[in-house]
Design a protein around this motif. Sequence first.
Motif, PDB file in Angstrom:
ATOM      1  N   VAL A 201      -0.118  14.721   5.797  1.00 20.79           N
ATOM      2  CA  VAL A 201       0.749  14.232   5.055  1.00 20.79           C
ATOM      3  C   VAL A 201       2.364  14.819   6.055  1.00 20.79           C
ATOM      4  CG1 VAL A 201       2.031  15.791   3.470  1.00 20.79           C
ATOM      5  CG2 VAL A 201      -0.345  15.523   2.991  1.00 20.79           C
ATOM      6  N   VAL A 202       3.186  14.048   5.843  1.00 14.35           N
ATOM      7  CA  VAL A 202       4.261  14.089   6.353  1.00 14.35           C
ATOM      8  C   VAL A 202       5.212  14.176   6.353  1.00 14.35           C
ATOM      9  CG1 VAL A 202       5.684  13.215   8.411  1.00 14.35           C
ATOM     10  CG2 VAL A 202       3.558  12.282   8.936  1.00 14.35           C
ATOM     11  N   VAL A 203       5.652  13.643   4.580  1.00 16.44           N
ATOM     12  CA  VAL A 203       6.633  14.300   3.634  1.00 16.44           C
ATOM     13  C   VAL A 203       6.352  14.288   2.635  1.00 16.44           C
ATOM     14  CG1 VAL A 203       8.735  12.934   2.647  1.00 16.44           C
ATOM     15  CG2 VAL A 203       8.100  12.404   4.892  1.00 16.44           C
ATOM     16  N   LYS A 204       6.747  15.815   2.195  1.00 18.53           N
ATOM     17  CA  LYS A 204       5.700  16.399   1.318  1.00 18.53           C
ATOM     18  C   LYS A 204       6.619  16.011   0.284  1.00 18.53           C
ATOM     19  CE  LYS A 204       4.199  20.561   3.675  1.00 18.53           C
ATOM     20  NZ  LYS A 204       4.260  21.519   3.750  1.00 18.53           N
TER      21      LYS A 204
ATOM     22  N   THR B  93       0.827  -0.831   0.150  1.00 16.86           N
ATOM     23  CA  THR B  93       0.011  -0.100  -0.028  1.00 16.86           C
ATOM     24  C   THR B  93       0.684   1.249   0.055  1.00 16.86           C
ATOM     25  OG1 THR B  93      -2.149  -1.201   1.181  1.00 16.86           O
ATOM     26  CG2 THR B  93      -2.386   1.327   0.919  1.00 16.86           C
ATOM     27  N   ASN B  94       0.766   2.342  -1.054  1.00  9.26           N
ATOM     28  CA  ASN B  94       2.231   3.270  -0.443  1.00  9.26           C
ATOM     29  C   ASN B  94       0.883   4.900  -0.200  1.00  9.26           C
ATOM     30  OD1 ASN B  94       3.179   1.434  -2.543  1.00  9.26           O
ATOM     31  ND2 ASN B  94       2.509   2.884  -4.718  1.00  9.26           N
ATOM     32  N   LEU B  95       2.110   5.058   0.624  1.00  7.13           N
ATOM     33  CA  LEU B  95       1.173   5.916   1.624  1.00  7.13           C
ATOM     34  C   LEU B  95       1.506   7.156   0.496  1.00  7.13           C
ATOM     35  CD1 LEU B  95       3.305   4.836   4.434  1.00  7.13           C
ATOM     36  CD2 LEU B  95       0.759   4.271   4.008  1.00  7.13           C
ATOM     37  N   ALA B  96       2.365   7.470  -0.206  1.00  7.40           N
ATOM     38  CA  ALA B  96       3.013   8.521  -0.617  1.00  7.40           C
ATOM     39  C   ALA B  96       3.097  10.517   0.469  1.00  7.40           C
ATOM     40  CB  ALA B  96       1.486   9.566  -1.427  1.00  7.40           C
ATOM     41  N   GLY B  97       3.455   9.714   1.528  1.00  8.81           N
ATOM     42  CA  GLY B  97       4.340  10.734   2.031  1.00  8.81           C
ATOM     43  C   GLY B  97       2.747  11.080   3.500  1.00  8.81           C
ATOM     44  N   ARG B  98       1.611   9.926   3.698  1.00 11.66           N
ATOM     45  CA  ARG B  98       0.825  10.183   4.871  1.00 11.66           C
ATOM     46  C   ARG B  98       1.488   9.118   5.757  1.00 11.66           C
ATOM     47  NH1 ARG B  98      -3.274  13.627   3.418  1.00 11.66           N
ATOM     48  NH2 ARG B  98      -3.350  13.923   1.079  1.00 11.66           N
TER      49      ARG B  98
END
Length: 302
Positions: free
Chosen positions: A79-82, A67-72
Amino acid sequence: MSTAGLARQLFSQQISNLAGLSRSVLSQVPRRNRWKLVQLPEIGNGKSFRRVVHYEDKYTVKPLKVTNLAGRDPVTGRVVVKGLGGGIKHKFHWISWIRDGPKDIDEPPKEERILDVFKDGCRTSYVALVGSGRELKYILATENMKPGDVIRTHQGIPRNLVRPSEGDAYPLGALPVGTRVNCVEKYPGLGGFLIHAAGTFGTVVVREKDRVVVQVPSKKKFSLHETCMATVGRLSNVEHDSTPLGSPQKNRELGNRPRSGLWQRKTGRFGRKIRPPPRVKRIGDAKPPEPTVVTFNSLLND
């Protein structure tokens, strides 16, 4: 009543009126606009917020779903990593980090055959499928590893140092000084913990009694126990660090969001800094126990 006392009484009355007015104004502010402290998770410590792998209950060579989180953050969805987002979906291949073999010196080493070497989209180095009898597992491939090769694993430390081949796994105490290693254990029995990136390798520098000093790619030196296992050789995909992306679209396929394209003037703030080499980090013979976490139930924990 004196003049000073009268002034003091009037001043205190004005302060109480202002406090009541501010309290009434704050009560009229909508709840969604009130300030609330949000505890964001810390970046690092093994968390990249790039993907979540759905592991099975038992080890398997079947590709796992991702499952891709996309920085979340997977819990709050914030959003943790932009800088992360998008990317091509890949299957995850479960790496077996523990190289087990016979411990008796008189027994011959365990032999395994390389069945396939391929690129894994979730890793920088190549992955090798290894078979021995009816057992199959994935390991990180070394630089010159190819299908059909036979690799050996032994956990015993002989009196004379061994002459290993690329891909073999032996304890650090059985390897001569100057040997290139990867997937080095931090504690005996923990599994490959150090040196996983493509094209990297560590070097056995010094042997001191029951300790072996290994220099990692960052020039740090670790003093490890001689029974820690390590794989001989340099990891595959050596040209990964020097291969250009070629286009912004390729960077998006890797799961990285675009950064600022504005021209930035270079200054000496981030220039080269001359620092002394770090000291040798001594690691214990056994992994320290996990700390006990005590949770108190109160209204503040809600």
